[in-house]
Motif scaffolding. Structure first.
Motif, PDB file in Angstrom:
ATOM      1  N   GLY A 156       0.789  -1.218   0.000  1.00 35.95           N
ATOM      2  CA  GLY A 156       0.000   0.000   0.000  1.00 35.95           C
ATOM      3  C   GLY A 156       0.822   1.268   0.000  1.00 35.95           C
ATOM      4  O   GLY A 156       0.321   2.337  -0.335  1.00 35.95           O
ATOM      5  N   HIS A 157       2.092   1.177   0.349  1.00 33.33           N
ATOM      6  CA  HIS A 157       2.954   2.354   0.421  1.00 33.33           C
ATOM      7  C   HIS A 157       3.599   2.627  -0.931  1.00 33.33           C
ATOM      8  O   HIS A 157       3.984   1.713  -1.640  1.00 33.33           O
ATOM      9  N   ALA A 158       3.766   3.916  -1.260  1.00 29.12           N
ATOM     10  CA  ALA A 158       4.429   4.297  -2.503  1.00 29.12           C
ATOM     11  C   ALA A 158       5.935   4.052  -2.423  1.00 29.12           C
ATOM     12  O   ALA A 158       6.580   3.824  -3.432  1.00 29.12           O
ATOM     13  N   GLY A 159       6.498   4.119  -1.226  1.00 26.39           N
ATOM     14  CA  GLY A 159       7.918   3.868  -1.009  1.00 26.39           C
ATOM     15  C   GLY A 159       8.070   3.020   0.233  1.00 26.39           C
ATOM     16  O   GLY A 159       7.089   2.500   0.764  1.00 26.39           O
ATOM     17  N   TYR A 160       9.300   2.886   0.715  1.00 31.70           N
ATOM     18  CA  TYR A 160       9.522   2.097   1.915  1.00 31.70           C
ATOM     19  C   TYR A 160       9.234   2.933   3.159  1.00 31.70           C
ATOM     20  O   TYR A 160       9.793   4.024   3.309  1.00 31.70           O
ATOM     21  N   PRO A 161       8.365   2.476   4.049  1.00 26.86           N
ATOM     22  CA  PRO A 161       8.076   3.212   5.278  1.00 26.86           C
ATOM     23  C   PRO A 161       9.361   3.445   6.081  1.00 26.86           C
ATOM     24  O   PRO A 161      10.190   2.554   6.194  1.00 26.86           O
ATOM     25  N   GLY A 162       9.526   4.657   6.569  1.00 26.52           N
ATOM     26  CA  GLY A 162      10.694   5.002   7.351  1.00 26.52           C
ATOM     27  C   GLY A 162      11.754   5.763   6.579  1.00 26.52           C
ATOM     28  O   GLY A 162      12.684   6.296   7.151  1.00 26.52           O
ATOM     29  N   ARG A 181     -15.113   1.103  10.525  1.00 23.35           N
ATOM     30  CA  ARG A 181     -13.692   1.468  10.403  1.00 23.35           C
ATOM     31  C   ARG A 181     -13.453   2.226   9.112  1.00 23.35           C
ATOM     32  O   ARG A 181     -14.120   1.982   8.113  1.00 23.35           O
ATOM     33  N   THR A 182     -12.471   3.116   9.132  1.00 26.07           N
ATOM     34  CA  THR A 182     -12.026   3.779   7.916  1.00 26.07           C
ATOM     35  C   THR A 182     -10.723   3.113   7.488  1.00 26.07           C
ATOM     36  O   THR A 182      -9.820   2.932   8.290  1.00 26.07           O
ATOM     37  N   TYR A 183     -10.648   2.756   6.228  1.00 26.11           N
ATOM     38  CA  TYR A 183      -9.448   2.125   5.689  1.00 26.11           C
ATOM     39  C   TYR A 183      -8.712   3.161   4.856  1.00 26.11           C
ATOM     40  O   TYR A 183      -9.293   3.787   3.982  1.00 26.11           O
ATOM     41  N   PHE A 184      -7.417   3.321   5.138  1.00 25.15           N
ATOM     42  CA  PHE A 184      -6.621   4.333   4.464  1.00 25.15           C
ATOM     43  C   PHE A 184      -5.810   3.719   3.333  1.00 25.15           C
ATOM     44  O   PHE A 184      -5.319   2.593   3.436  1.00 25.15           O
ATOM     45  N   LYS A 185      -5.642   4.487   2.265  1.00 30.64           N
ATOM     46  CA  LYS A 185      -4.853   4.092   1.108  1.00 30.64           C
ATOM     47  C   LYS A 185      -3.928   5.245   0.743  1.00 30.64           C
ATOM     48  O   LYS A 185      -4.155   6.387   1.129  1.00 30.64           O
ATOM     49  N   CYS A 186      -2.890   4.960  -0.018  1.00 34.59           N
ATOM     50  CA  CYS A 186      -1.996   5.986  -0.534  1.00 34.59           C
ATOM     51  C   CYS A 186      -2.435   6.311  -1.962  1.00 34.59           C
ATOM     52  O   CYS A 186      -2.614   5.406  -2.783  1.00 34.59           O
ATOM     53  N   ALA A 187      -2.598   7.588  -2.263  1.00 41.29           N
ATOM     54  CA  ALA A 187      -3.059   8.004  -3.585  1.00 41.29           C
ATOM     55  C   ALA A 187      -2.020   7.724  -4.676  1.00 41.29           C
ATOM     56  O   ALA A 187      -2.355   7.767  -5.866  1.00 41.29           O
ATOM     57  N   LEU A 188      -0.796   7.436  -4.326  1.00 42.62           N
ATOM     58  CA  LEU A 188       0.260   7.203  -5.308  1.00 42.62           C
ATOM     59  C   LEU A 188       0.389   5.745  -5.731  1.00 42.62           C
ATOM     60  O   LEU A 188       1.235   5.418  -6.556  1.00 42.62           O
ATOM     61  N   THR A 189      -0.437   4.869  -5.176  1.00 40.75           N
ATOM     62  CA  THR A 189      -0.349   3.444  -5.507  1.00 40.75           C
ATOM     63  C   THR A 189      -1.631   2.973  -6.166  1.00 40.75           C
ATOM     64  O   THR A 189      -2.668   3.618  -6.093  1.00 40.75           O
ATOM     65  N   LYS A 190      -1.554   1.816  -6.802  1.00 39.82           N
ATOM     66  CA  LYS A 190      -2.735   1.175  -7.369  1.00 39.82           C
ATOM     67  C   LYS A 190      -3.432   0.424  -6.242  1.00 39.82           C
ATOM     68  O   LYS A 190      -2.803  -0.327  -5.506  1.00 39.82           O
TER      69      LYS A 190
END
Length: 77
Positions: free
Chosen positions: A13-19, A42-51
């Motif tokens: 889900g991350h566009a890059g490596y967390p950290g 619940r709200t589920y979060f996504k990154c707009a930079l990923t598919k």
């Protein structure tokens, strides 16, 4: 058999490596975080930079450390 934990170094889900992002910043302070909807209270979060998929594989947590693609959230725009 391939050990699934070893196959993915970062959550998909991350566009890059967390950290890798700025120290002390989190996904919740990034411009690219999107709440994909509320399901089961619940709200589920996504990154707009990923598919995105419609499953948990591309979910991110708001308190995950910022990745290298972190952008400061613009307030009120």
């Amino acid at each position: 058999a391939i050990d699934r934990a070893k196959r993915y170094k970062a959550r998909r889900g991350h566009a890059g490596y967390p950290g890798e992002g700025p120290q002390g910043e989190f996904c919740k302070t990034c411009e690219q975080i999107v709440g994909s909807g509320r399901y089961g209270g619940r709200t589920y979060f996504k990154c707009a930079l990923t598919k995105w998929t419609h499953g948990k594989a591309t979910d991110i947590k708001a308190n995950d450390p910022a990745c290298g693609k972190w952008e400061m959230a613009r307030d009120g725009e």
